[in-house]
Design a protein around this motif. Sequence first.
Motif, PDB file in Angstrom:
ATOM      1  N   ARG A 109       0.834  -1.206   0.000  1.00 34.86           N
ATOM      2  CA  ARG A 109       0.000   0.000   0.000  1.00 34.86           C
ATOM      3  C   ARG A 109       0.872   1.260   0.000  1.00 34.86           C
ATOM      4  O   ARG A 109       0.524   2.275  -0.605  1.00 34.86           O
ATOM      5  CB  ARG A 109      -0.931   0.002   1.213  1.00 34.86           C
ATOM      6  N   HIS A 110       1.999   1.190   0.685  1.00 36.97           N
ATOM      7  CA  HIS A 110       2.919   2.331   0.688  1.00 36.97           C
ATOM      8  C   HIS A 110       3.439   2.575  -0.731  1.00 36.97           C
ATOM      9  O   HIS A 110       3.567   3.729  -1.169  1.00 36.97           O
ATOM     10  CB  HIS A 110       4.078   2.053   1.642  1.00 36.97           C
ATOM     11  N   LEU A 111       3.748   1.496  -1.437  1.00 37.82           N
ATOM     12  CA  LEU A 111       4.162   1.622  -2.839  1.00 37.82           C
ATOM     13  C   LEU A 111       3.075   2.292  -3.663  1.00 37.82           C
ATOM     14  O   LEU A 111       3.325   3.243  -4.416  1.00 37.82           O
ATOM     15  CB  LEU A 111       4.471   0.241  -3.416  1.00 37.82           C
ATOM     16  N   PHE A 112       1.840   1.802  -3.531  1.00 39.85           N
ATOM     17  CA  PHE A 112       0.753   2.320  -4.354  1.00 39.85           C
ATOM     18  C   PHE A 112       0.418   3.765  -4.025  1.00 39.85           C
ATOM     19  O   PHE A 112      -0.045   4.511  -4.900  1.00 39.85           O
ATOM     20  CB  PHE A 112      -0.484   1.424  -4.229  1.00 39.85           C
ATOM     21  N   TYR A 113       0.637   4.173  -2.791  1.00 42.21           N
ATOM     22  CA  TYR A 113       0.454   5.582  -2.455  1.00 42.21           C
ATOM     23  C   TYR A 113       1.300   6.451  -3.384  1.00 42.21           C
ATOM     24  O   TYR A 113       0.824   7.451  -3.945  1.00 42.21           O
ATOM     25  CB  TYR A 113       0.830   5.834  -0.990  1.00 42.21           C
ATOM     26  N   SER A 114       2.570   6.071  -3.553  1.00 46.53           N
ATOM     27  CA  SER A 114       3.461   6.854  -4.419  1.00 46.53           C
ATOM     28  C   SER A 114       3.014   6.814  -5.871  1.00 46.53           C
ATOM     29  O   SER A 114       3.018   7.841  -6.566  1.00 46.53           O
ATOM     30  CB  SER A 114       4.901   6.339  -4.296  1.00 46.53           C
ATOM     31  N   LEU A 115       2.631   5.647  -6.352  1.00 44.29           N
ATOM     32  CA  LEU A 115       2.183   5.537  -7.746  1.00 44.29           C
ATOM     33  C   LEU A 115       0.971   6.423  -7.992  1.00 44.29           C
ATOM     34  O   LEU A 115       0.857   7.064  -9.056  1.00 44.29           O
ATOM     35  CB  LEU A 115       1.844   4.078  -8.079  1.00 44.29           C
ATOM     36  N   LEU A 116       0.070   6.464  -7.033  1.00 47.00           N
ATOM     37  CA  LEU A 116      -1.129   7.291  -7.169  1.00 47.00           C
ATOM     38  C   LEU A 116      -0.795   8.773  -7.031  1.00 47.00           C
ATOM     39  O   LEU A 116      -1.384   9.610  -7.731  1.00 47.00           O
ATOM     40  CB  LEU A 116      -2.164   6.884  -6.128  1.00 47.00           C
ATOM     41  N   ARG A 117       0.141   9.115  -6.153  1.00 48.27           N
ATOM     42  CA  ARG A 117       0.541  10.517  -6.016  1.00 48.27           C
ATOM     43  C   ARG A 117       1.138  11.036  -7.316  1.00 48.27           C
ATOM     44  O   ARG A 117       0.936  12.201  -7.683  1.00 48.27           O
ATOM     45  CB  ARG A 117       1.560  10.661  -4.878  1.00 48.27           C
TER      46      ARG A 117
END
Length: 362
Positions: A109-117
């Motif tokens: 989820r931490h990874l996906f936070y960055s991808l979405l940002r």
Amino acid sequence: MRLYACENCGNSIHFDNRTCISCGSQLGFSSESLLLHALQPVDGGWKTMSSLPQSVFFCANAAHDICNWLVTAGDGNAYCVACRYNRIVPVTDNPEGLERWQRIGQAQRHLFYSLLRWRLPIPGRDIDPQGGLVFDFLADEVDANGNVIPAMTGHEDGLISLRAAEANDATRESVRVSMGEPYRTLLGHFRHEIGHFYWGQLVRDDDTLALARQLFGDEREDYAEALQRNYEQGPPADWQTRFISTYASCHPAEDFAECWAHFCHIVDTLETARSFGISTDPRRHEDMAAEVDFDPYRAHDAQTLVDAWIPLSVALNSLQRSMGQADSYPFVLSASVVEKLNFINALIQRAGNRQYSLGNRQ
């Protein structure tokens, strides 16, 4: 990572929180607003106390306390934006498997936070059956003689495989020590392997590919031979002037993935520092003064990031040493590495539909 405030009482809350410890509100993260919302029950589901008008429900993985992300009503998928890319996951019928899945899910989820940002494209196998993103979290196997055969962590044609056993701290640390690595984390694995994925997604046109090869080398170099040479001969003597790590020096594809991972490390940590208002201004050491007064996820260039990152990372390392711990960031950013990070920054900004060229900001 941002610091959030409870929409019900204003108390500080954090990305992985499920409940506000001040008012007891249930919390859920929205991949649409990129906010952690306080929730109130409504019609068998939930509604946020502000911002999102539609009803929401928790990702199906919330049933095992693996995920706190939300899915909007009518989405048609029981899993959140991050979890829906998973194909093979750890078992949940025993405490060890459940704990592994919880730790892996947290890093993912931490990874996906960055991808979405960054608003990066994230095509899955439903969009691209041959090269879309998919995750397998693999258990080790045991042969007929009782010997453990470790699962492999890696990337191939959009498939990111991760050895689930590395969610265990002792296992991961033993691998780190045996391989002589200064840093090894689940989140680091995710960020490195997604770098391989985005090489295929973003380095496509001739001009971009030519510039990438100029910076990182020709990715068509035989991979098996390069790894064998690295294991037999070690890294080149001048690797620190050209690469972020010894592993980055073994092959151009690994150089790109390592730089991608470090770019993620730097940007997200700088956002955390900004959120907490952290700055450095040591007396009589003006060269170590820094303040994150910009959005790292929208940085104009990598040099802006590095100018803030170096003083902050030195402070972080010093704090770690004061606690008897290893350095948080035991790496050196040479001019060559900064140039590579600048390429990645421009690549990401361009992919997020912002007006950037690969050389300079427009």
